[in-house]
Motif scaffolding. Structure first.
Motif, mmCIF file in Angstrom:
data_model
loop_
_atom_site.group_PDB
_atom_site.id
_atom_site.type_symbol
_atom_site.label_atom_id
_atom_site.label_comp_id
_atom_site.label_asym_id
_atom_site.label_seq_id
_atom_site.Cartn_x
_atom_site.Cartn_y
_atom_site.Cartn_z
ATOM 1 N N CYS A 238 -33.607 -21.373 25.495
ATOM 2 C CA CYS A 238 -33.440 -21.923 26.851
ATOM 3 C C CYS A 238 -34.696 -21.760 27.700
ATOM 4 N N ARG A 242 -34.167 -28.003 26.183
ATOM 5 C CA ARG A 242 -32.895 -28.488 26.713
ATOM 6 C C ARG A 242 -32.307 -29.397 25.649
ATOM 7 N N THR A 245 -26.612 -34.433 25.337
ATOM 8 C CA THR A 245 -25.367 -34.847 24.675
ATOM 9 C C THR A 245 -24.898 -36.138 25.347
ATOM 10 N N HIS A 250 -27.788 -30.381 28.686
ATOM 11 C CA HIS A 250 -27.252 -29.018 28.683
ATOM 12 C C HIS A 250 -28.386 -28.022 28.444
ATOM 13 N N ILE A 256 -23.073 -25.791 24.243
ATOM 14 C CA ILE A 256 -22.628 -27.070 24.828
ATOM 15 C C ILE A 256 -21.147 -27.066 25.198
ATOM 16 N N SER A 261 -22.815 -25.043 30.995
ATOM 17 C CA SER A 261 -24.037 -25.433 30.268
ATOM 18 C C SER A 261 -24.592 -26.796 30.676
ATOM 19 N N LEU A 262 -23.747 -27.643 31.296
ATOM 20 C CA LEU A 262 -24.213 -28.980 31.689
ATOM 21 C C LEU A 262 -25.029 -28.862 32.980
#
Ligand code: SF4
Ligand code: SF4
Length: 316
Positions: A238, A242, A245, A250, A256, A261-262
């Motif tokens: 992280c 990134r 999806t 995320h 995910i 996470s979004l």
């Protein structure tokens, strides 16, 4: 926020630079149902769907302004996505690409196209193939009956097409057995003509299907701010990555399924720091660099191009 707010001391990781862009290109759809899959992929799990070539293309174009250096494709099984070959071909116009696959559905005509695309590109195409044992007896109880032989056939095909696949195995045995098991892996791979295989061992992540197979994280298995004080956060995915999806961008490929996470709908919107409060973050902290490729002399230039250079057929 009050002084007693427990979130005050949450460890946070800043995105230093977006070096790696991941694509959850097959969503959570997979032809296999491995018992340790940390996002519980299966033929029926459509929580996340396929990414189209048009969507990938949009993020590739945005990635230029972010200075992205490498692209990664995962799922599920990426080659279930009917646009996977054009997606990889397009990506090779932007930078090195790595695709994580179980190698059980590869077709000759796809590999012919991809080998040609890599040969015409400045960049390498890497295949990362997951097998969890050096024999049917050690692999199939985790990945499914018959999957060892199917994956081995896929690996052999990749080698025959001139690729140098990286084999990843999730460690479901005691650490003390690593040496012996790696040796057995090497012998198996050499028996199909892969003389100098690249192998990477991965820790289990105690989430998704693996949480049901064994157990989840204990409350004590968390990163604290103190633990990060003298830690090289560059080892955490992280810090420099990134993942896209079909729902947006995320924080990382591991989380995910987590509500927090979004981060946004564009790369630009997804640059904020992230609180590494999850149990899986503790595994990242312990092992570091679990999502990156092992180092290799062919890390950025195409293996075919390197071969041409070595044979004196091309100069730079
Ligand atoms: S571990 Fe990989 S091959 Fe197995 S179910 Fe999950 S995505 Fe599919
Ligand atoms: S799981 Fe790992 S990569 Fe993902 S946010 Fe936590 S520390 Fe970062």
């Amino acid at each position: 926020m009050s002084l007693s707010d427990p979130n005050l001391d949450e460890p946070v990781v800043h995105l230093t630079h977006l070096d790696h862009l991941w694509f959850q290109v097959a969503g959570t759809l997979c032809n296999l149902t491995c018992h340790h899959c940390f996002i519980s992929c299966s033929p029926k799990n459509d929580s996340f769907g396929f990414l189209s070539l048009a969507t990938v293309d949009r993020y590739l174009q945005e990635s230029i302004s972010q200075g992205v250096k490498e692209y990664y494709f995962t799922g599920g099984e990426p080659f279930l996505n009917p646009e996977m070959v054009p997606i990889l071909t397009r990506t090779l116009q932007y930078g090195p690409a790595t695709v994580l696959t179980n190698a059980t559905v590869l077709k000759d005509d796809w590999l012919t196209t991809l080998a040609a695309a890599e040969a015409a590109s400045l960049y390498s195409l890497e295949f990362r193939v997951s097998i969890d044992g050096y024999s049917p007896e050690t692999n199939d109880p985790i990945r499914g009956i018959g999957t060892f032989q199917r994956a081995l056939d896929g690996l052999q095909k990749l080698v025959q097409f001139g690729f140098l696949p990286i084999i990843t195995a999730t460690r479901t045995w005691p650490d003390s057995e690593d040496g012996q098991i790696l040796q057995r892996f090497s012998e198996t791979l050499q028996s199909i003509g892969y003389q100098r295989p690249r192998l990477k061992l991965l820790p289990t992540l105690q989430i998704g299907a693996e949480e049901n197979r064994t157990h989840g994280y204990r409350d004590s298995e968390r990163i604290s701010s103190d633990m990060l004080a003298d830690y090289d956060v560059g080892q955490l995915v992280c810090e420099h990555s990134r993942i896209v999806t079909d729902q947006g961008v995320h924080v990382c490929p591991i989380l995910i399924d987590s509500d927090d996470s979004l981060l946004g709908q564009s790369l630009d919107e997804a640059t904020q720091p992230f609180a590494v409060r999850h149990g899986a973050c503790y595994t990242c902290y312990q092992y570091g660099a679990i999502c990156t490729n092992p180092s290799s002399p062919a890390a950025s230039a195409s293996p075919r191009r390197q071969a041409s250079l070595l044979a004196g057929r091309e100069s730079e």
